[in-house]
Design an enzyme around this catalytic site. Structure first.
Site, PDB file in Angstrom:
ATOM      1  N   SER A 184     -18.786 130.234  31.845  1.00 39.26           N
ATOM      2  CA  SER A 184     -20.081 130.856  32.131  1.00 39.26           C
ATOM      3  C   SER A 184     -21.256 129.898  32.238  1.00 39.26           C
ATOM      4  O   SER A 184     -22.353 130.311  32.601  1.00 39.26           O
ATOM      5  CB  SER A 184     -20.401 131.917  31.072  1.00 39.26           C
ATOM      6  OG  SER A 184     -19.546 133.018  31.211  1.00 39.26           O
ATOM      7  N   SER A 242     -21.446 133.825  33.533  1.00 41.42           N
ATOM      8  CA  SER A 242     -22.405 134.870  33.200  1.00 41.42           C
ATOM      9  C   SER A 242     -23.836 134.356  33.050  1.00 41.42           C
ATOM     10  O   SER A 242     -24.782 135.133  33.031  1.00 41.42           O
ATOM     11  CB  SER A 242     -21.991 135.558  31.890  1.00 41.42           C
ATOM     12  OG  SER A 242     -22.024 134.642  30.802  1.00 41.42           O
ATOM     13  N   LYS A 254     -31.019 131.907  27.584  1.00 37.99           N
ATOM     14  CA  LYS A 254     -30.151 133.023  27.987  1.00 37.99           C
ATOM     15  C   LYS A 254     -30.356 134.189  27.034  1.00 37.99           C
ATOM     16  O   LYS A 254     -30.429 134.000  25.818  1.00 37.99           O
ATOM     17  CB  LYS A 254     -28.696 132.558  27.991  1.00 37.99           C
ATOM     18  CG  LYS A 254     -27.704 133.581  28.535  1.00 37.99           C
ATOM     19  CD  LYS A 254     -26.294 132.993  28.581  1.00 37.99           C
ATOM     20  CE  LYS A 254     -25.278 133.993  29.115  1.00 37.99           C
ATOM     21  NZ  LYS A 254     -23.913 133.410  29.180  1.00 37.99           N
TER      22      LYS A 254
END
Length: 484
Positions: free
Chosen positions: A176, A152, A77
């Site tokens: 997330s 997210s 990420k």
């Protein structure tokens, strides 16, 4: 290489038997991403040169027979620092920023021999639950590209669900990891707060953030946590307790496991078909020998409000460092230092980030602190007590991971409250620092439905044991996206 048909154990055996080298596996992974990512848009950038160097080093040293991650490609990420590789947090304000060190989790995986191949897309600064707030691109759901991927950690979830990589790193501040895992039908784990180092992770809300991982199977997920977990002297919030082998309890036996089902997690706002599928999944756990009772977590209803006050307050503090002076984007033609700050942040931050900074700054202000921030902190304490009361008598909490399945892009853009409520079932876990895992429990309208398993603090083994038993009984992971 088809990662939808090969788990970590299978890949490890192929590497050991020299059916494929680490370099060949990495080359095939990069080629696959380049071919398919126009469809999914999971990546902000690839780490091609670094990945091939790392893979060559693994081949030169020999694949570690005792380490299932040795020579395995994975994704990161893009709010997790990677040395000399651009790290943007999907924000314009960090465009061009290249860190001078690796995050501890990246360093741990490099020592395990894993090969980072790329940085995945996310909601800007991890603020969002749909994947739509990134400055760079909009990631598409692996099952239906007209649907949101969840956020997210949108790119990390999709790249695993689409079979581009075997596993990926994400971060979870209010759901997330678990929410995009649910929307994409894979396994997503948010470990206990303090189980995994946050050193080198761009902070959103420091008391809530936790790094975790996405995989297709429970065993793979447990194997990755083995490499990530442990005390880090650079992160004083990490626990010093010993890290067990999380794969050791995966035997399919959950006879006598005491499962609590909170009635508040099946209330108004949770889709009827989602409720039905989760109840069927709970019945499957019961058939495997678990004992199931309904319980109450009465302060759950205050979770979203308290979270957005506390999380935004911490964000307003953490994001002060992004000012255009030391790194990243800098506004041009500013005539004073104050104007440089204002213009850089005005142009560099997106609307969602600005909104949370403003909310957080207000809740910390002299006139609002007692009314908002202090009350939210008190609510957090009450939520923690609710969990403590349940775990005094039960081993595990089981509930939906999300109130609904993935929905269309822009569907709720006029009503942010609906978007925020998508995290209503995942937020309490972060508020209490508990481990939470989402696993596919079935399908509604052709889209995955996530079941959330919540354990007591540092009880990841119990979570994995139950998830593995369910996975092996249902074999739902064998159903993979066809794409639309």
């Amino acid at each position: 290489m088809d990662f939808l048909q090969n788990d970590l154990t299978t890949l490890h055996e192929k590497l050991l038997n020299k059916e494929v080298s680490a370099v060949e596996l990495t080359e095939a992974t990069l080629a696959g991403i380049k071919t398919s990512d126009q469809k999914f848009e999971a990546y902000i950038n690839l780490m091609e040169e670094q990945a091939l160097q790392d893979a060559a080093a693994v081949d030169a040293a020999g694949v570690d027979a005792n380490n299932v991650l040795s020579g395995i490609p994975y994704a990161i990420k893009d709010n997790i620092l990677t040395k000399d590789v651009e790290t943007t947090a999907a924000s314009h304000i960090l465009e061009g920023f290249k860190p001078v060190f690796d995050a501890t989790v990246v360093d741990n995986l490099r020592h395990a021999g894993a090969i980072g191949v790329g940085k995945t897309n996310l909601d800007e600064f991890a603020m969002g639950s749909t994947g739509e707030t990134s400055y760079y691109k909009t990631t598409k759901n692996a099952w239906d590209q007209s649907k949101v991927p969840g956020g997210s950690s949108s790119g990390s979830a999709v790249t695993v669900a689409a079979g581009q990589v075997p596993f990926a790193l994400g971060s979870d501040t209010g759901g997330s990891i678990r929410q995009p895992a649910a929307f994409n039908g894979i396994v997503g784990m948010k470990p206990s707060y303090g189980r995994v180092s946050r050193w080198g992770v761009i902070a959103f809300a420091s008391s809530l953030d936790q790094v975790g991982q996405f995989t297709r199977t429970v065993k793979d997920n447990a194997a990755v946590l083995n490499a990530l977990a442990g005390h880090d002297p650079q992160d004083q919030t990490t626990s010093q307790r010993a890290v067990p082998d999380f794969t050791s309890s995966l035997n399919g036996d959950i006879k006598g496991l005491r499962i609590a089902v909170p009635k508040e997690y099946f209330g108004a706002g949770v889709n009827a078909e989602v409720k039905t599928i989760i109840h069927q999944a709970i019945a499957q756990l019961e058939a495997l020998g678990a004992k199931v009772d309904e319980v109450s977590l009465p302060h759950t209803k205050y979770g979203v409000a308290a979270y957005y006050i506390l999380g935004s307050a911490e964000a307003s503090s953490n994001l002060q460092r992004f000012d255009g002076i030391r790194y990243g984007f800098r506004a041009e033609n500013a005539k004073s230092l104050e104007e440089l700050y204002v213009q850089t942040r005005t142009q560099g931050f997106g609307d969602e980030v600005k909104q949370r900074i403003m909310l957080g700054t207000y809740s910390l202000s002299a006139g609002a602190y007692e009314t908002f921030f202090k009350k939210a902190a008190q609510v957090r304490t009450l939520m923690n007590r609710d969990f403590e009361n349940v775990f005094a008598n039960y081993d595990l909490i089981v509930a939906p991971a999300t109130p609904n399945v993935a929905y269309g892009f822009g569907q709720n853009e006029d009503d942010p409250e609906i978007t925020y409520m998508n995290d209503v079932l995942t937020i309490p876990v972060n508020m209490a620092g508990l481990p939470g895992l989402s696993i596919n429990a079935g399908f509604s309208k052709g889209l995955p439905v996530g079941m959330q398993l919540i354990g007591n603090r540092f009880a990841e083994e119990t979570v994995y044991r139950a998830a593995y038993a369910f996975e092996q009984a249902t074999r739902l992971f064998e159903q993979v996206p066809g794409g639309k």
